[in-house]
Design an enzyme around this catalytic site. Structure first.
Site, PDB file in Angstrom:
ATOM      1  N   ASN A 213      -4.019  -7.090  -7.923  1.00 13.44           N
ATOM      2  CA  ASN A 213      -3.003  -7.204  -6.859  1.00 13.44           C
ATOM      3  C   ASN A 213      -3.193  -8.518  -6.106  1.00 13.44           C
ATOM      4  O   ASN A 213      -2.260  -9.287  -5.915  1.00 13.44           O
ATOM      5  CB  ASN A 213      -3.115  -6.045  -5.859  1.00 13.44           C
ATOM      6  CG  ASN A 213      -3.137  -4.693  -6.538  1.00 13.44           C
ATOM      7  OD1 ASN A 213      -2.628  -4.561  -7.637  1.00 13.44           O
ATOM      8  ND2 ASN A 213      -3.727  -3.708  -5.898  1.00 13.44           N
ATOM      9  N   ASP A 214      -4.438  -8.760  -5.690  1.00 14.38           N
ATOM     10  CA  ASP A 214      -4.700 -10.008  -4.975  1.00 14.38           C
ATOM     11  C   ASP A 214      -4.784 -11.193  -5.917  1.00 14.38           C
ATOM     12  O   ASP A 214      -4.319 -12.281  -5.588  1.00 14.38           O
ATOM     13  CB  ASP A 214      -5.981  -9.889  -4.140  1.00 14.38           C
ATOM     14  CG  ASP A 214      -5.703  -9.206  -2.814  1.00 14.38           C
ATOM     15  OD1 ASP A 214      -4.709  -9.576  -2.165  1.00 14.38           O
ATOM     16  OD2 ASP A 214      -6.450  -8.289  -2.434  1.00 14.38           O
TER      17      ASP A 214
ATOM     18  N   GLU B 261     -10.819 -11.487  -7.488  1.00 16.48           N
ATOM     19  CA  GLU B 261      -9.489 -11.476  -6.881  1.00 16.48           C
ATOM     20  C   GLU B 261      -8.993 -12.871  -6.560  1.00 16.48           C
ATOM     21  O   GLU B 261      -7.894 -13.034  -6.044  1.00 16.48           O
ATOM     22  CB  GLU B 261      -9.519 -10.678  -5.572  1.00 16.48           C
ATOM     23  CG  GLU B 261      -9.895  -9.237  -5.747  1.00 16.48           C
ATOM     24  CD  GLU B 261      -9.967  -8.503  -4.425  1.00 16.48           C
ATOM     25  OE1 GLU B 261      -9.037  -7.760  -4.114  1.00 16.48           O
ATOM     26  OE2 GLU B 261     -10.977  -8.676  -3.708  1.00 16.48           O
TER      27      GLU B 261
ATOM     28  N   HIS C  28       0.805  -1.213   0.000  1.00 15.94           N
ATOM     29  CA  HIS C  28       0.000   0.000   0.000  1.00 15.94           C
ATOM     30  C   HIS C  28       0.842   1.269   0.000  1.00 15.94           C
ATOM     31  O   HIS C  28       0.352   2.331  -0.365  1.00 15.94           O
ATOM     32  CB  HIS C  28      -1.039  -0.038   1.119  1.00 15.94           C
ATOM     33  CG  HIS C  28      -2.223  -0.842   0.698  1.00 15.94           C
ATOM     34  ND1 HIS C  28      -3.288  -0.292   0.035  1.00 15.94           N
ATOM     35  CD2 HIS C  28      -2.453  -2.162   0.748  1.00 15.94           C
ATOM     36  CE1 HIS C  28      -4.139  -1.240  -0.274  1.00 15.94           C
ATOM     37  NE2 HIS C  28      -3.654  -2.395   0.157  1.00 15.94           N
TER      38      HIS C  28
ATOM     39  N   ARG D 156       1.988 -10.669  -1.600  1.00 16.80           N
ATOM     40  CA  ARG D 156       2.236  -9.352  -2.188  1.00 16.80           C
ATOM     41  C   ARG D 156       3.023  -8.440  -1.255  1.00 16.80           C
ATOM     42  O   ARG D 156       3.538  -7.401  -1.661  1.00 16.80           O
ATOM     43  CB  ARG D 156       0.914  -8.681  -2.607  1.00 16.80           C
ATOM     44  CG  ARG D 156       0.004  -8.342  -1.459  1.00 16.80           C
ATOM     45  CD  ARG D 156      -1.388  -7.958  -1.942  1.00 16.80           C
ATOM     46  NE  ARG D 156      -1.566  -6.518  -2.082  1.00 16.80           N
ATOM     47  CZ  ARG D 156      -2.758  -5.928  -2.220  1.00 16.80           C
ATOM     48  NH1 ARG D 156      -3.857  -6.653  -2.289  1.00 16.80           N
ATOM     49  NH2 ARG D 156      -2.866  -4.642  -2.319  1.00 16.80           N
TER      50      ARG D 156
ATOM     51  N   ARG E 140     -11.689   2.630  -1.725  1.00 16.28           N
ATOM     52  CA  ARG E 140     -11.300   1.634  -0.708  1.00 16.28           C
ATOM     53  C   ARG E 140     -11.857   2.094   0.643  1.00 16.28           C
ATOM     54  O   ARG E 140     -11.161   2.743   1.421  1.00 16.28           O
ATOM     55  CB  ARG E 140      -9.776   1.526  -0.646  1.00 16.28           C
ATOM     56  CG  ARG E 140      -9.124   0.841  -1.837  1.00 16.28           C
ATOM     57  CD  ARG E 140      -7.622   0.720  -1.639  1.00 16.28           C
ATOM     58  NE  ARG E 140      -7.020  -0.262  -2.506  1.00 16.28           N
ATOM     59  CZ  ARG E 140      -6.422   0.010  -3.680  1.00 16.28           C
ATOM     60  NH1 ARG E 140      -6.342   1.247  -4.106  1.00 16.28           N
ATOM     61  NH2 ARG E 140      -5.895  -0.955  -4.395  1.00 16.28           N
TER      62      ARG E 140
ATOM     63  N   CYS F 246      -9.341  -2.877 -11.538  1.00 16.76           N
ATOM     64  CA  CYS F 246      -8.993  -1.798 -10.613  1.00 16.76           C
ATOM     65  C   CYS F 246      -7.699  -2.074  -9.853  1.00 16.76           C
ATOM     66  O   CYS F 246      -7.269  -1.270  -9.043  1.00 16.76           O
ATOM     67  CB  CYS F 246     -10.145  -1.488  -9.655  1.00 16.76           C
ATOM     68  SG  CYS F 246     -10.513  -2.849  -8.558  1.00 16.76           S
TER      69      CYS F 246
ATOM     70  N   ARG G  11     -16.319   0.184  -2.602  1.00 17.27           N
ATOM     71  CA  ARG G  11     -16.043  -1.203  -2.214  1.00 17.27           C
ATOM     72  C   ARG G  11     -16.297  -1.326  -0.723  1.00 17.27           C
ATOM     73  O   ARG G  11     -15.806  -0.512   0.067  1.00 17.27           O
ATOM     74  CB  ARG G  11     -14.601  -1.565  -2.522  1.00 17.27           C
ATOM     75  CG  ARG G  11     -14.254  -2.930  -1.931  1.00 17.27           C
ATOM     76  CD  ARG G  11     -12.889  -3.391  -2.303  1.00 17.27           C
ATOM     77  NE  ARG G  11     -11.857  -2.745  -1.526  1.00 17.27           N
ATOM     78  CZ  ARG G  11     -10.556  -2.933  -1.745  1.00 17.27           C
ATOM     79  NH1 ARG G  11     -10.165  -3.706  -2.738  1.00 17.27           N
ATOM     80  NH2 ARG G  11      -9.662  -2.332  -1.011  1.00 17.27           N
TER      81      ARG G  11
HETATM   82  C1  PEP Z   1      -6.531  -5.651  -5.703  1.00 15.66           C
HETATM   83  O1  PEP Z   1      -6.404  -6.625  -4.966  1.00 15.66           O
HETATM   84  O2  PEP Z   1      -6.061  -5.592  -6.867  1.00 15.66           O
HETATM   85  C2  PEP Z   1      -7.259  -4.458  -5.227  1.00 15.66           C
HETATM   86  C3  PEP Z   1      -7.582  -3.485  -6.061  1.00 15.66           C
HETATM   87  O3  PEP Z   1      -7.559  -4.377  -3.903  1.00 15.66           O
HETATM   88  P1  PEP Z   1      -6.496  -4.011  -2.741  1.00 15.66           P
HETATM   89  O4  PEP Z   1      -5.214  -3.604  -3.423  1.00 15.66           O
HETATM   90  O5  PEP Z   1      -7.093  -2.930  -1.935  1.00 15.66           O
HETATM   91  O6  PEP Z   1      -6.389  -5.307  -2.017  1.00 15.66           O
HETATM   92 MG    MG Z   2      -7.550  -6.737  -3.141  1.00 14.70          MG
END
Ligand code: PEP
Ligand code: MG
Length: 551
Positions: free
Chosen positions: A453-454, A430, A188, A464, A295, A501, A331
């Protein structure tokens, strides 16, 4: 001049002074002391320093956010001065001959436990405050000043790593760049840097000593280097690059107001990702067509207790009204894993990324979920809101969610409260399970948004957050790209639209691929909207689609 190297996670050049970010959490050692009265005096001085810091924070907060929100700092001052707390610390120092840090930490732990055992929810919530003031006193004992960024001018923030709960408290106007010793490319901290459109470097072995504070430095997010006390020639060269970057930004400005349409006429929606209302200015400035990911968990992370329906409603309403009829996808709470809030009292887990997080918490604690849904639904009367659910793995889950949404709608009807009866519902894709069930899931919802990302983490089995795995992390893994195609095809077959996203959505080397696959939307950090629009405007997709055999 000292040069330190790391991994660049966002490009650009920043020139300014370094500021070492002080962690709120300190490791406390248990030590015997010979002069207990001197130790009690150290504690008294640290207590006084903590009270002074809190007074300064109170005054700052009154000016910035008003009396009501500033009250927390007043309450914290009272806790620092609490007679029972003081007696306990002094007793441990005197009767056991131990150091003040340990006595404070021990007292803090005991008081936290005591609060957590109380029946009254209000008092249980005070446990987090005890933790806060305990850390503040320990920090003062260590000779540290106030926690966070200590500068009036914008600085280059240097830290070990930054937790989402720490970044949320930062005064963003004061940050030119981030440099962290740890942290992964997908953490993050990097997401925040991208949102703010500032250069960031991770995995950099920069010393986190007080002696670094205030030193002149350059962060080069193209090279992944930090220059401390730069030579005049280097400074002159980097200033030139900074100027060129600013010129490029000015050119991108000319793309504002243009449609996102390829040379051969394919349109795509470009939306922005946000974490809080402060990001709204960036969304408007960068001409996003909507918000593709709010978020909402950052509201929870920035709070000492569960945010109430009214508090949340005010925030969602502000976002909806500011976006003036443009789509805003909120979300629902995605807490757990790397995003922790103490008052949730989540159990310790061996594998938090695969544990009780996101929708799983909402489905096991429906009262928290319903409070958020009520707030979002009520705000939907003030703009164009959609609701999106994270970490979905099955059709069954979606059915359960839909029945809870229907329940909340009925309650609002009974209360005579307004909301958008046709509010769009969507899910994040995800997990590999959701990919495999794409078509069936699409029949249940209005849209998909891929959380790459997930999805990458769960597909490649790569944490990650784990920096040491960055060399194995392949964001363009062919398996992942195949999945992305399966998702959009499944969505369209099942009658839903599909977007991305996750961070991959802003990877300009894949924009053509995403257009060819048929994605309807990309939601990216606000600062990436205009560079993305530029690529869309310069792309010809039909030929490429044919080449790839995409329909
Ligand atoms: C993701 O997982 O790609 C996502 C957009 O959510 P976050 O990064 O908040 O887990
Ligand atoms: Mg995510």
């Amino acid at each position: 001049m000292i040069i330190k190297e790391g991994k660049a996670v966002f490009e650009g050049v920043a020139i300014g002074k370094l500021s070492v970010f002080k962690k709120t959490e300190q490791t406390v050692k248990r030590e015997k002391v010979s002069d207990v009265e001197a130790e009690v005096k150290r504690y008294e001085d640290a207590r006084a320093a903590a009270v002074n810091q809190l007074q300064a924070l109170y005054e700052k907060a009154v000016k910035e956010v008003g009396e009501a929100s500033a009250e927390i700092f007043e309450a914290h001052q009272m806790m620092v001065e609490d007679g029972d707390y003081i007696d306990s610390v002094e007793n441990i120092i005197r009767s056991q001959g131990l150091n003040a840090e340990f006595a404070v930490a021990e007292t803090g732990d005991n008081f936290q436990k005591m609060f957590l055992e109380m029946d009254d929810e209000y008092f249980r919530g005070r446990a987090a405050d005890v933790k806060d003031i305990t850390e503040r006193i320990i920090n003062c004992l260590a000779g540290g000043g106030s926690v966070g960024i200590e500068s009036d001018e914008p600085v280059i923030v240097v830290a070990d790593d930054l937790a989402p709960s720490e970044t949320v408290q930062m005064d963003k106007d004061k940050i030119l760049s981030f440099v962290t010793v740890h942290g992964s490319a997908n953490s993050h901290t990097s997401i925040l840097a991208k949102t703010m459109n500032i250069p960031a470097i991770i995995g950099c072995d920069i010393p986190l000593t007080d002696e670094m504070n205030g030193r002149e430095a350059i962060v080069d997010g193209f090279e992944g280097k930090v220059y401390i006390d730069p030579d005049p020639e280097v400074l002159a060269e980097k200033k030139k690059i900074l100027l060129q970057e600013q010129e490029k930004k000015t050119l991108l400005e000319q793309l504002k107001g243009k449609e996102n349409i390829t040379l051969d006429g394919q349109k795509i929606n470009l939306y922005a990702n946000i974490g809080n209302t402060k990001d709204l200015a960036l969304v408007l400035k960068n001409d996003a067509g909507g918000i593709g990911l709010f978020r909402s968990e950052f509201i929870y992370l920035g709070s000492d207790d569960y945010p109430t329906e009214e508090e949340q409603f005010a925030i969602y309403k502000q976002v909806a009204e500011t976006m003036a009829g443009k789509k805003v996808i909120i979300r629902t709470l995605d807490i757990g894993a790397d995003k922790q809030a103490d008052y949730f009292n989540l159990p310790h887990e061996e594998n938090p990324a695969m544990g009780l997080r996101a929708i799983r918490i909402c489905l096991t604690k429906p009262e928290i979920f319903k409070t958020q849904l009520r707030a979002i639904l009520r705000a939907s009367a003030f703009g164009k809101i959609s609701i999106m659910f994270p970490m979905i793995i099955s059709v069954d889950e979606v059915k359960k969610i839909k029945s809870i949404v229907a329940e909340v709608k009925n309650e609002l009807d009974a209360d005579g409260l307004l909301y958008d009866k046709d509010i769009e519902l969507g899910i994040m894709i995800e997990t590999p399970a959701a990919v495999m069930m794409a078509e069936e899931l699409a029949e249940e919802v209005d849209f998909f948004s891929v959380g790459t990302n997930d999805l990458t983490q769960y597909t490649l089995a790569i944490d990650r957050q784990n920096q040491s795995l960055d060399e194995f992390y392949d964001s363009h893994h062919p398996g992942l790209l195949k999945m992305l195609k399966m998702i959009v095809d499944g969505a369209h077959k099942g009658g839903a639209w599909a977007g991305i996203c996750g961070e991959l959505g802003s990877d300009l080397s894949l924009t053509k691929e995403f257009l060819a696959m048929g994605y309807d939307e990309l939601s990216v950090s606000p600062g990436r909207i205009l560079p993305l629009r530029k690529v869309v405007l310069e792309t010809n997709v039909s030929e490429y689609k044919e080449e790839k055999g995409y329909k």
